[in-house]
Write a protein that holds these residues in place. Structure first.
Motif, PDB file in Angstrom:
ATOM      1  N   LEU A  71      43.816  47.407  43.369  1.00  0.00           N
ATOM      2  CA  LEU A  71      42.264  46.945  43.284  1.00  0.00           C
ATOM      3  C   LEU A  71      41.487  48.123  43.274  1.00  0.00           C
ATOM      4  O   LEU A  71      40.331  47.884  42.492  1.00  0.00           O
ATOM      5  N   LEU A  74      39.983  48.475  39.875  1.00  0.00           N
ATOM      6  CA  LEU A  74      39.009  47.266  39.243  1.00  0.00           C
ATOM      7  C   LEU A  74      37.625  47.779  39.713  1.00  0.00           C
ATOM      8  O   LEU A  74      36.803  46.901  39.155  1.00  0.00           O
ATOM      9  N   ARG A  75      37.485  48.702  40.319  1.00  0.00           N
ATOM     10  CA  ARG A  75      36.109  49.340  40.141  1.00  0.00           C
ATOM     11  C   ARG A  75      35.326  49.359  39.123  1.00  0.00           C
ATOM     12  O   ARG A  75      35.825  49.800  37.913  1.00  0.00           O
ATOM     13  N   ASN A  77      34.506  47.176  36.987  1.00  0.00           N
ATOM     14  CA  ASN A  77      34.735  46.040  36.137  1.00  0.00           C
ATOM     15  C   ASN A  77      33.585  45.160  36.211  1.00  0.00           C
ATOM     16  O   ASN A  77      33.408  44.722  37.357  1.00  0.00           O
ATOM     17  N   HIS A  79      33.284  42.008  35.460  1.00  0.00           N
ATOM     18  CA  HIS A  79      33.939  40.660  35.836  1.00  0.00           C
ATOM     19  C   HIS A  79      34.168  40.459  37.506  1.00  0.00           C
ATOM     20  O   HIS A  79      34.698  39.425  37.849  1.00  0.00           O
ATOM     21  N   ILE A  80      33.941  41.755  38.020  1.00  0.00           N
ATOM     22  CA  ILE A  80      34.596  41.588  39.434  1.00  0.00           C
ATOM     23  C   ILE A  80      33.237  42.038  40.480  1.00  0.00           C
ATOM     24  O   ILE A  80      32.632  42.841  40.241  1.00  0.00           O
ATOM     25  N   SER A  81      33.055  41.247  41.546  1.00  0.00           N
ATOM     26  CA  SER A  81      32.051  41.540  42.436  1.00  0.00           C
ATOM     27  C   SER A  81      32.262  42.782  43.227  1.00  0.00           C
ATOM     28  O   SER A  81      33.449  43.032  43.860  1.00  0.00           O
ATOM     29  N   GLU A  82      31.549  43.805  42.971  1.00  0.00           N
ATOM     30  CA  GLU A  82      31.693  45.136  43.614  1.00  0.00           C
ATOM     31  C   GLU A  82      31.496  44.987  45.250  1.00  0.00           C
ATOM     32  O   GLU A  82      32.403  45.514  45.980  1.00  0.00           O
ATOM     33  N   LEU A  85      34.853  43.320  46.398  1.00  0.00           N
ATOM     34  CA  LEU A  85      36.148  44.303  46.211  1.00  0.00           C
ATOM     35  C   LEU A  85      36.121  45.313  47.182  1.00  0.00           C
ATOM     36  O   LEU A  85      37.038  45.582  47.827  1.00  0.00           O
ATOM     37  N   ASP A 175      46.187  33.784  46.590  1.00  0.00           N
ATOM     38  CA  ASP A 175      44.974  34.104  45.674  1.00  0.00           C
ATOM     39  C   ASP A 175      45.514  34.419  44.192  1.00  0.00           C
ATOM     40  O   ASP A 175      44.755  34.141  43.063  1.00  0.00           O
ATOM     41  N   SER A 176      46.756  34.602  44.210  1.00  0.00           N
ATOM     42  CA  SER A 176      47.260  35.265  42.974  1.00  0.00           C
ATOM     43  C   SER A 176      47.896  33.768  42.163  1.00  0.00           C
ATOM     44  O   SER A 176      48.537  33.973  40.911  1.00  0.00           O
TER      45      SER A 176
END
Length: 252
Positions: A71, A74-75, A77, A79-82, A85, A175-176
């Motif tokens: 995870l 993914l920082r 990114n 498309h990802i909520s910081e 995350l 969630d996956s």
């Protein structure tokens, strides 16, 4: 809708058993009735038994660290909520720290309590905790509900880091899920796996549909048959109709 989860390996199976035990025990312990508190204590004993059969702490620590690293990548990114995350990462890190603080054998402090172990030994005997068998336990069950709740909380709290760890792992696993929609012809469905690794399968169908899935799976194939639910003791019958359902594939 109603969902049925089917673990594909022993590790996930153990986590699901413990999740059920922790949920049931916590709910029973929060109530007032002495019978509920008796069942909550039995739940604590069951948690001890299931969790002590495997190196659960080590497995959870390794999985949490693996997920933290995954995870963290993914920082930044777009498309990802910081915020979301960072919340997940913070929860993982705090749970990882609490697990590290657990020392000794799981539930050892309970095993060193002779009073509790006397009860644990007797509950395996049908009707073995009657008042004439364990007068001191009968006395405890006659105490105020607040006193019993306090004791149950004291016995259960040191076991909670394991619960927090498995809660995170199971949430990430669920969630996956990659969901697909299928139809089981005449109540039966088969799909070749092609060596695809899956840790958990989730079958979802309408809750008013009189059908219950039975699933078997290995690295080569997934087989599902839908059975007519019955409590009469008759031999299970496969549903003689096409069944539309959702199949979720979960893997970390």
């Amino acid at each position: 809708m109603i969902s049925y989860e089917f673990p594909i390996n022993e590790r996930v199976r153990t986590l699901l058993r413990l999740e059920e035990l922790y949920t049931r025990t916590s709910k029973l312990a929060s109530r007032d009735d002495a019978l509920d508190h008796h069942m909550a204590l039995l739940g604590i004993f069951e948690i001890m038994e299931v969790a002590s059969r495997a190196d659960l702490k080590s497995d959870l620590l390794q999985e949490l660290e693996r997920q933290r690293q995954s995870l963290s990548a993914l920082r930044n990114n777009p498309h990802i909520s910081e915020n979301a995350l960072e919340m997940v990462l913070s929860e993982i890190e705090s749970t990882h720290s609490r697990l590290l603080e657990m020392t000794g054998k799981f539930g050892q402090y309970l095993r060193e309590n002779e009073w509790l172990m006397a009860i644990k030994q007797r509950v395996s005997i049908p009707g073995g905790v009657c008042e004439f068998d364990l007068p001191s336990y009968h006395y405890w069950r006659k105490q105020e509900a607040a006193r019993r709740r306090s004791d149950l909380e004291r016995w259960l709290t040191p076991l909670l880091p394991i619960k927090h760890g498995l809660d995170i792992v199971l949430k990430l696993l669920r969630d996956s899920a990659k969901n697909n929609y299928y139809t089981a012809k005449q109540g039966c469905f088969q799909q070749m796996s092609g060596g695809k690794v899956v840790q958990l399968l989730k079958v979802t169908l309408p809750d008013d549909l009189p059908a219950v899935p039975e699933l078997s799976a290995n690295r080569y194939a997934i087989n599902i048959r839908f059975i007519v639910p019955s409590t009469s003791g008759e031999r299970a019958k496969v549903v003689d109709a096409d069944i539309d359902f959702t199949l979720g594939y979960c893997n970390l």
